[in-house]
Design a protein around this motif. Structure first.
Motif, PDB file in Angstrom:
ATOM      1  N   VAL A 126       0.897  -1.124  -0.118  1.00 44.63           N
ATOM      2  CA  VAL A 126       0.373   0.326  -0.320  1.00 44.63           C
ATOM      3  C   VAL A 126       1.102   1.654  -0.052  1.00 44.63           C
ATOM      4  O   VAL A 126       2.028   1.176   0.838  1.00 44.63           O
ATOM      5  CB  VAL A 126      -0.757   0.081   1.139  1.00 44.63           C
ATOM      6  CG1 VAL A 126      -1.297   1.336   1.335  1.00 44.63           C
ATOM      7  CG2 VAL A 126      -2.040  -1.245   0.736  1.00 44.63           C
ATOM      8  N   GLU A 127       0.995   2.317  -1.112  1.00 44.47           N
ATOM      9  CA  GLU A 127       1.479   3.827  -1.191  1.00 44.47           C
ATOM     10  C   GLU A 127       0.578   4.495  -0.044  1.00 44.47           C
ATOM     11  O   GLU A 127      -0.192   4.724   0.370  1.00 44.47           O
ATOM     12  CB  GLU A 127       1.640   4.189  -2.295  1.00 44.47           C
ATOM     13  CG  GLU A 127       2.320   4.669  -2.658  1.00 44.47           C
ATOM     14  CD  GLU A 127       2.612   5.158  -3.898  1.00 44.47           C
ATOM     15  OE1 GLU A 127       2.616   6.173  -3.950  1.00 44.47           O
ATOM     16  OE2 GLU A 127       2.336   4.525  -4.721  1.00 44.47           O
ATOM     17  N   ILE A 128       1.467   5.109   0.634  1.00 37.65           N
ATOM     18  CA  ILE A 128       0.748   6.216   1.309  1.00 37.65           C
ATOM     19  C   ILE A 128       2.041   7.469   1.135  1.00 37.65           C
ATOM     20  O   ILE A 128       2.970   7.293   1.320  1.00 37.65           O
ATOM     21  CB  ILE A 128       1.412   5.818   2.786  1.00 37.65           C
ATOM     22  CG1 ILE A 128       0.482   4.571   4.095  1.00 37.65           C
ATOM     23  CG2 ILE A 128       1.010   7.103   3.886  1.00 37.65           C
ATOM     24  CD1 ILE A 128       1.542   3.714   4.626  1.00 37.65           C
ATOM     25  N   ARG A 129       0.906   8.651   0.959  1.00 39.75           N
ATOM     26  CA  ARG A 129       1.245   9.584   1.119  1.00 39.75           C
ATOM     27  C   ARG A 129       0.735  10.614   1.670  1.00 39.75           C
ATOM     28  O   ARG A 129      -0.698  10.778   1.403  1.00 39.75           O
ATOM     29  CB  ARG A 129       0.757  10.071  -0.703  1.00 39.75           C
ATOM     30  CG  ARG A 129       1.709   9.889  -1.360  1.00 39.75           C
ATOM     31  CD  ARG A 129       1.339   9.679  -3.249  1.00 39.75           C
ATOM     32  NE  ARG A 129       2.024   9.177  -4.549  1.00 39.75           N
ATOM     33  CZ  ARG A 129       2.507   9.111  -5.369  1.00 39.75           C
ATOM     34  NH1 ARG A 129       2.606  11.163  -5.216  1.00 39.75           N
ATOM     35  NH2 ARG A 129       3.045   8.700  -6.067  1.00 39.75           N
ATOM     36  N   LYS A 130       1.713  11.304   2.195  1.00 43.76           N
ATOM     37  CA  LYS A 130       1.127  12.486   3.587  1.00 43.76           C
ATOM     38  C   LYS A 130       1.096  13.519   2.591  1.00 43.76           C
ATOM     39  O   LYS A 130       1.785  14.124   1.912  1.00 43.76           O
ATOM     40  CB  LYS A 130       1.706  12.235   4.337  1.00 43.76           C
ATOM     41  CG  LYS A 130       1.307  11.050   5.488  1.00 43.76           C
ATOM     42  CD  LYS A 130       2.355  10.917   6.570  1.00 43.76           C
ATOM     43  CE  LYS A 130       4.029  11.042   6.414  1.00 43.76           C
ATOM     44  NZ  LYS A 130       5.722  10.468   7.655  1.00 43.76           N
ATOM     45  N   GLY A 131       0.335  14.684   3.905  1.00 40.02           N
ATOM     46  CA  GLY A 131       0.178  15.987   3.111  1.00 40.02           C
ATOM     47  C   GLY A 131      -0.474  16.315   1.764  1.00 40.02           C
ATOM     48  O   GLY A 131       0.086  17.576   0.796  1.00 40.02           O
ATOM     49  N   VAL A 132      -1.309  14.765   1.271  1.00 38.19           N
ATOM     50  CA  VAL A 132      -2.423  15.342   0.155  1.00 38.19           C
ATOM     51  C   VAL A 132      -4.059  15.510   0.537  1.00 38.19           C
ATOM     52  O   VAL A 132      -3.936  14.804   1.533  1.00 38.19           O
ATOM     53  CB  VAL A 132      -1.754  14.444  -0.906  1.00 38.19           C
ATOM     54  CG1 VAL A 132      -2.666  14.433  -1.945  1.00 38.19           C
ATOM     55  CG2 VAL A 132      -0.509  13.867  -1.126  1.00 38.19           C
ATOM     56  N   GLU A 133      -4.390  16.338   0.038  1.00 38.93           N
ATOM     57  CA  GLU A 133      -5.637  17.273   0.761  1.00 38.93           C
ATOM     58  C   GLU A 133      -6.157  16.819  -0.454  1.00 38.93           C
ATOM     59  O   GLU A 133      -6.263  17.854  -1.669  1.00 38.93           O
ATOM     60  CB  GLU A 133      -5.667  18.645   0.878  1.00 38.93           C
ATOM     61  CG  GLU A 133      -7.260  19.098   1.372  1.00 38.93           C
ATOM     62  CD  GLU A 133      -6.993  19.865   2.155  1.00 38.93           C
ATOM     63  OE1 GLU A 133      -8.074  20.886   2.542  1.00 38.93           O
ATOM     64  OE2 GLU A 133      -5.947  20.828   2.749  1.00 38.93           O
ATOM     65  N   VAL A 134      -7.617  16.049  -0.776  1.00 40.03           N
ATOM     66  CA  VAL A 134      -8.091  15.872  -2.260  1.00 40.03           C
ATOM     67  C   VAL A 134      -9.033  17.276  -1.830  1.00 40.03           C
ATOM     68  O   VAL A 134      -9.684  17.041  -0.870  1.00 40.03           O
ATOM     69  CB  VAL A 134      -8.830  14.568  -2.287  1.00 40.03           C
ATOM     70  CG1 VAL A 134     -10.023  14.554  -2.879  1.00 40.03           C
ATOM     71  CG2 VAL A 134      -7.747  13.596  -2.172  1.00 40.03           C
ATOM     72  N   ILE A 135      -9.148  17.621  -2.973  1.00 38.71           N
ATOM     73  CA  ILE A 135     -10.608  19.051  -2.555  1.00 38.71           C
ATOM     74  C   ILE A 135     -11.895  18.332  -4.235  1.00 38.71           C
ATOM     75  O   ILE A 135     -12.710  19.664  -3.383  1.00 38.71           O
ATOM     76  CB  ILE A 135      -9.870  20.370  -2.982  1.00 38.71           C
ATOM     77  CG1 ILE A 135      -9.161  20.352  -4.753  1.00 38.71           C
ATOM     78  CG2 ILE A 135      -8.655  20.692  -1.824  1.00 38.71           C
ATOM     79  CD1 ILE A 135      -7.999  21.920  -5.253  1.00 38.71           C
TER      80      ILE A 135
END
Length: 407
Positions: A126-135
């Motif tokens: 599972v790839e984890i990406r932090k600091g990404v806000e979906v708008i």
């Protein structure tokens, strides 16, 4: 960036959904808008992580959800407390049940649960990406397009929204654009501020079993009661805050309460006092606390009943005796405000349960879109019930997403 399934939110429900969405080798990515993962897991239960509550049957479990309740019975039958316990223990996280039914890892350390979830996600790539806000989310043919605040676009066949609860309606606007009905978010699980309380100097004192009620209503809860420097806390208060959340919101968190500092009725208190007086007539009233009430609180209740520090039971006037009974079973206070319970922010409100199929948590309007965890209009009382909903909805959403990709 293209994935089979994208999870929006890196909390308990998000990780559980991701793990099970990736079970069949599908590509899965978690997008977390902050730099922290599993933050509520970290602080739950004072840092010990209250994983769940020990109940055998879904019919028992649903009675602990002020919002959601019986609608979740089928969901819990598919993946409930037994399945949750089995899942953790099969992965070498042994659990223990405390007297009040709360379940914790035997390590008494929330990091044990966090490490397991991170490991299981890593084992499934599972790839984890932090600091990404979906708008924004939109559907383009058979795939979803997710716009992020930073300008990057993400693409997925399935999307599971596990962003948690928000305290402002406007924060749900990006979900409302999908024609998804949202119940207004309102705080749940909070303590009572009582600025005029004359007990605040006794902060830290508690009774193991008492009750708190709102006079003139049906709102009443039993459990431990803690005196704090701002008012009152502990399970009786916190459970009441959840069940009456909407009513308290409409009252702007200003309402009267009556506290019974014991689990006994007025009649039993009266009989107990009479029996003690008959057996120990020369005892000083303030010197001997009864009914498991802490001695300093007992002295304060006596003072409020105008009973002096030298008053003996043999000479206790009926008026003062009746006043003491009143102080024990109906101490009156005025609540004026609330304080969030520890760091465990919980709301009622969110995506209406009528919007999803409760066997899969898939949107009824938008195939391939799922919701799990606190983003839904579900909230449980304290004791592991909110995590149970997270595990249940996360599991069913993740499994459904994975299986539907294989079709």
């Amino acid at each position: 960036m293209q994935f089979d399934t994208i999870i929006i939110g890196g909390g308990a429900a998000g990780f559980f959904a991701a793990i099970h969405a990736a079970d069949n080798g599908h590509s899965v990515c978690i997008l977390e808008k902050t730099q922290k993962l599993l933050s509520k897991v970290k602080v739950s239960g004072g840092g010990r992580c209250n994983v769940m509550h020990d109940l055998d049957y879904p019919s028992q479990l649903v009675n602990h959800y002020p919002r959601g309740g019986k609608k979740l019975k089928k969901s819990f039958e598919l993946f409930g407390p037994k399945e949750t316990r089995d899942w953790f223990e099969k992965r070498a996280v042994k659990l223990k049940t405390e007297e009040d039914g709360r379940v914790f890892p035997i390590t008494d350390d929330s990091q044990t649960v966090i490490d397991l979830l991170l490991k299981e996600a890593q084992n499934r790539n599972v790839e984890i990406r932090k600091g990404v806000e979906v708008i924004n989310i939109k559907k383009d043919g058979q795939r979803f397009v997710l716009d992020s605040k930073s300008g990057e676009n993400y693409y997925a066949k399935k999307v599971i929204i596990t962003c948690g609860g928000y305290n402002k309606s406007s924060a749900y606007d990006w979900i409302k654009k999908l024609d998804i009905n949202i119940a207004k978010p309102i705080p749940s699980l909070f303590t009572f501020n009582v600025p005029q309380s004359d007990l605040k100097d006794l902060m830290g004192l508690s009774v193991k079993m008492g009750s708190v009620q709102v006079p003139g209503t049906n709102w009443k809860m039993e459990g431990a009661i803690l005196i704090t420097h701002w008012g009152f806390s502990a399970p009786a208060v916190i459970k009441l805050s959840a069940w009456a959340a909407i009513d308290f919101f409409e009252k702007n968190y200003r309402f009267p309460i009556l506290i019974n500092w014991t689990s006994l009725s007025e009649d039993k208190i009266r009989i107990g006092l009479t029996n003690f007086r008959d057996s120990h007539p020369k005892k000083v009233v303030q010197a001997k606390a009864l009914f498991d009430i802490p001695s300093r609180l007992w002295i304060r209740l006596c003072e409020k009943a105008n009973i002096s520090s030298v008053q003996r039971y043999a000479d206790l006037p009926k008026k003062e005796s009746n006043k003491l009974i009143e102080m024990i079973v109906r101490s009156a206070f005025e609540v004026n405000g609330k304080t969030t319970f520890k760091e465990e922010f919980v709301t009622c409100g969110g995506v209406e349960l009528s919007e999803v199929d409760l066997k899969s948590f898939e949107s009824k309007k938008i195939p391939g879109l799922y919701f799990a965890g606190e983003v839904l209009n579900v909230d449980g009382i304290t004791g592991g019930f909110n995590f149970q909903h997270a595990w249940t909805s996360g599991y069913l959403a993740g499994k459904s997403a994975s299986l539907s990709i294989d079709k």
